[in-house]
Design an enzyme around this catalytic site. Structure first.
Site, short mmCIF file in Angstrom:
data_model
loop_
_atom_site.label_atom_id
_atom_site.label_comp_id
_atom_site.label_asym_id
_atom_site.label_seq_id
_atom_site.Cartn_x
_atom_site.Cartn_y
_atom_site.Cartn_z
N HIS A 81 21.11 50.36 67.32
CA HIS A 81 21.17 51.80 67.01
C HIS A 81 20.13 52.53 67.84
CE1 HIS A 81 23.36 51.93 62.87
NE2 HIS A 81 23.99 51.20 63.76
N TYR A 141 19.52 59.64 56.68
CA TYR A 141 18.46 59.82 55.69
C TYR A 141 18.66 61.21 55.08
CZ TYR A 141 15.93 55.71 57.26
OH TYR A 141 15.57 54.41 57.55
N PRO A 143 10.71 51.06 51.05
CA PRO A 143 11.65 50.75 52.13
C PRO A 143 12.05 51.94 53.01
CG PRO A 143 12.75 50.69 50.00
CD PRO A 143 11.32 50.91 49.72
N LYS A 164 10.27 49.00 57.05
CA LYS A 164 9.18 48.23 57.67
C LYS A 164 8.89 46.87 57.03
CE LYS A 164 8.08 51.04 60.89
NZ LYS A 164 9.31 50.88 61.67
N TYR A 176 9.30 54.63 63.88
CA TYR A 176 10.52 54.04 63.34
C TYR A 176 10.95 52.82 64.15
CZ TYR A 176 14.96 53.82 60.89
OH TYR A 176 16.00 53.39 60.12
C1 LIG Z 1 14.76 44.20 46.10
C2 LIG Z 1 14.17 44.36 47.47
C3 LIG Z 1 14.80 45.19 48.42
C4 LIG Z 1 14.23 45.36 49.68
N1 LIG Z 1 14.84 46.20 50.58
C5 LIG Z 1 14.27 46.37 51.79
C6 LIG Z 1 14.85 47.24 52.75
O1 LIG Z 1 15.87 47.87 52.51
N2 LIG Z 1 14.22 47.39 53.95
C7 LIG Z 1 13.06 46.68 54.27
O2 LIG Z 1 12.53 46.81 55.37
N3 LIG Z 1 12.52 45.87 53.38
C8 LIG Z 1 13.09 45.69 52.16
N4 LIG Z 1 12.52 44.85 51.29
C9 LIG Z 1 11.33 44.15 51.71
C10 LIG Z 1 11.67 42.91 52.51
O3 LIG Z 1 12.78 42.28 51.96
C11 LIG Z 1 10.44 42.03 52.49
O4 LIG Z 1 9.41 42.75 53.16
C12 LIG Z 1 10.64 40.67 53.14
O5 LIG Z 1 11.49 39.88 52.34
C13 LIG Z 1 9.29 39.97 53.29
O6 LIG Z 1 9.47 38.63 53.61
P1 LIG Z 1 8.47 37.52 53.08
O7 LIG Z 1 8.96 36.27 53.69
O8 LIG Z 1 7.09 37.96 53.33
O9 LIG Z 1 8.62 37.50 51.50
P2 LIG Z 1 9.86 37.10 50.59
O10 LIG Z 1 11.14 37.44 51.24
O11 LIG Z 1 9.57 37.67 49.24
O12 LIG Z 1 9.78 35.51 50.51
C14 LIG Z 1 8.80 34.85 49.75
C15 LIG Z 1 9.34 33.49 49.33
O13 LIG Z 1 8.32 32.78 48.64
C16 LIG Z 1 8.90 32.14 47.52
N5 LIG Z 1 7.85 31.90 46.52
C17 LIG Z 1 7.29 32.79 45.68
N6 LIG Z 1 6.37 32.19 44.90
C18 LIG Z 1 6.35 30.88 45.27
C19 LIG Z 1 5.61 29.77 44.83
N7 LIG Z 1 4.73 29.87 43.83
N8 LIG Z 1 5.84 28.60 45.41
C20 LIG Z 1 6.74 28.46 46.42
N9 LIG Z 1 7.49 29.50 46.88
C21 LIG Z 1 7.28 30.69 46.31
C22 LIG Z 1 9.98 33.09 47.05
O14 LIG Z 1 10.96 32.44 46.28
C23 LIG Z 1 10.53 33.59 48.39
O15 LIG Z 1 11.58 32.81 48.86
C24 LIG Z 1 13.05 44.69 50.01
C25 LIG Z 1 12.44 43.85 49.08
C26 LIG Z 1 12.97 43.69 47.81
C27 LIG Z 1 12.27 42.80 46.82
#
Ligand SMILES: Cc1cc2nc3c(=O)[nH]c(=O)nc-3n(C[C@H](O)[C@H](O)[C@H](O)COP(=O)(O)OP(=O)(O)OC[C@H]3O[C@@H](n4cnc5c(N)ncnc54)[C@H](O)[C@@H]3O)c2cc1C
Length: 392
Positions: free
Chosen positions: A75, A203, A295, A299, A387
């Site tokens: 995009h 948006y 969100p 980011k 962005y």
């Molecule tokens: C409902 C929701 C909607 C979102 N929508 C957007 C969006 O539209 N746009 C955007 O940019 N971002 C969005 N985000 C944010 C984005 O999804 C996150 O920033 C991204 O997933 C971060 O990745 P991560 O790997 O750091 O964490 P996560 O994806 O949270 O992964 C962490 C992992 O650690 C595991 N874990 C947790 N505790 C333990 C433990 N004790 N032992 C072992 N494993 C564990 C979890 O099960 C998970 O699989 C959203 C987040 C949520 C929750």
């Protein structure tokens, strides 16, 4: 107890943990992943969908960009609808050719899990009672897996376990500082197999609250509505959702909107959160474990990717060149970028949402600010630069 020795123990197999694992694997660095959920559960979580160019580049570097290249939708602009009128912000024109790519987090996760399975790398899914210890001396991770107790002995622990994970919670209170802002509304999201209302994201700032028209592919749409935190998903039938979305759109988009049965519907609260520092001895925090953004600026996933860019190169430098520089600079480098993304996400949220507490005066000022941004080349450039993602 089963003892496993490795260099890096990665806690969490979200995008941050999986991407780190893949980059370490490419560099020949021994590691394991410990995840509390099943691989299927992790791969089916509906979350982010917009990748900055730097995230795309990192996935390419990790060798997991075949599906992204085939199915991602580049995009070069976004639309902002305010006062009933849409205005396009030409991201590419304003940022010397940069763009974003629409590609769901579910797809990123699936691609990374598949690459990991293909390389036969060690992952402990559905691990129970995960605990991290001794990360100021000789790090250890203990957990229960398939009926056995395990202890991982390692040089480093990468805490990629999200906002509710065990790693940040294990840091002594006097070593950590957190900063937080909770917003008084949530986003009600609907995923539906209907063609998107427009080729680019819209948006929406409206008197009835914020809305976002987004997509995951040419046939799958993702729409969001700002809703009070007191609302429950059960309060929102599909019909009610589409009616409310239509009310927030301009006549042309309302006309074009294709509606259909939702395949996922959820309400996500909005929060800004930062942990300082992001390193505690031999434990590093990365992604949502260290910071959360609302969100609105798209980011969350991208920040997780940029943390991993810093962390993977720091660990590679450590093991291949014997240098500790990257490791020592990890926290500071990440936080510089994190705070800029926090600022942008807060600003977009503040500008585009209705706050119950805001006065008519506050509201008019916000409209004037948005109108200024959209009418000024400098204003639009600021928005576009942030962005598409700041460099790292
Ligand atoms: C409902 C929701 C909607 C979102 N929508 C957007 C969006 O539209 N746009 C955007 O940019 N971002 C969005 N985000 C944010 C984005 O999804 C996150 O920033 C991204 O997933 C971060 O990745 P991560 O790997 O750091 O964490 P996560 O994806 O949270 O992964 C962490 C992992 O650690 C595991 N874990 C947790 N505790 C333990 C433990 N004790 N032992 C072992 N494993 C564990 C979890 O099960 C998970 O699989 C959203 C987040 C949520 C929750």
């Amino acid at each position: 107890m089963e003892i496993v020795k490795t260099k890096v123990a990665i806690i969490g197999s979200g995008p941050a943990g999986l991407l780190l694992g893949q980059l370490l694997y490419k560099a020949g660095i021994d590691h394991v992943i410990i995840e509390q959920r099943s691989a299927e559960y992790v791969a089916s979580r509906i979350r982010a969908g917009i990748l900055e160019q730097v995230s795309v580049d990192l996935l390419e570097q990790a060798g997991v960009d075949q599906n992204l290249k085939a199915n991602g939708l580049p995009h070069s602009g976004i639309e902002i609808l305010t006062n009933g009128k849409k205005q396009r912000v030409d991201l590419s024109l304003l940022t010397k050719g940069k763009q974003v790519t629409v590609y769901g987090q579910t797809e990123v996760t699936k691609d990374l899990i598949q690459a990991r399975e293909h390389a036969e790398l060690i992952s402990f899914y559905e691990a129970e009672q995960v605990q991290v210890d001794d990360f100021y001396s000789k790090p250890k991770v203990t957990f229960h897996y398939q009926g056995k107790d395990y202890q991982i002995e390692c040089d480093f622990i990468a805490g990629c376990d999200g906002y509710h994970g065990v790693c940040r919670a294990s840091v002594p209170e006097d070593k950590i500082k957190t900063f937080e802002k909770v917003y008084p509304f949530g986003w009600l999201g609907v995923l539906a197999d209907v063609p998107p209302v427009a080729d680019e994201l819209i948006y929406v700032q409206s008197e009835r609250g914020f809305a976002l028209c987004s997509m995951r592919s040419e046939t799958r749409s993702r729409y969001y509505l700002q809703v009070p935190l007191t609302d429950h998903v059960e309060d929102w039938s599909d019909e009610r959702f589409w009616e409310e979305l239509k009310r927030r759109l301009d006549p042309e988009s309302r006309e074009k909107l294709v509606t259909g049965g939702s395949i996922e519907k959820s309400i996500a609260p909005l929060r800004s959160f930062v942990t300082e520092p992001m390193r505690f001895g031999q434990l590093f925090l990365a992604g949502d474990a260290a910071h959360i953004v609302p969100p609105t600026g798209a980011k969350g996933l991208n920040l997780a990717a940029s943390d991993i860019a810093y962390l993977s190169s720091a660990l590679i430098e450590y093991y291949l060149d014997g240098s500790e520089q990257g490791i020592n600079e990890y926290s500071e480098k990440c936080l510089q970028r994190v705070w800029k993304a926090e600022r942008f996400s807060w600003w977009m949220t503040h500008l585009l949402h209705r706050f119950e507490t805001e006065s008519e005066f506050d509201h008019k000022i916000k409209q004037a600010e948005l109108s200024y941004i959209l009418s000024s080349h400098a204003g639009q450039t600021t928005l576009a630069e942030n962005y598409v993602g700041l460099p790292y």
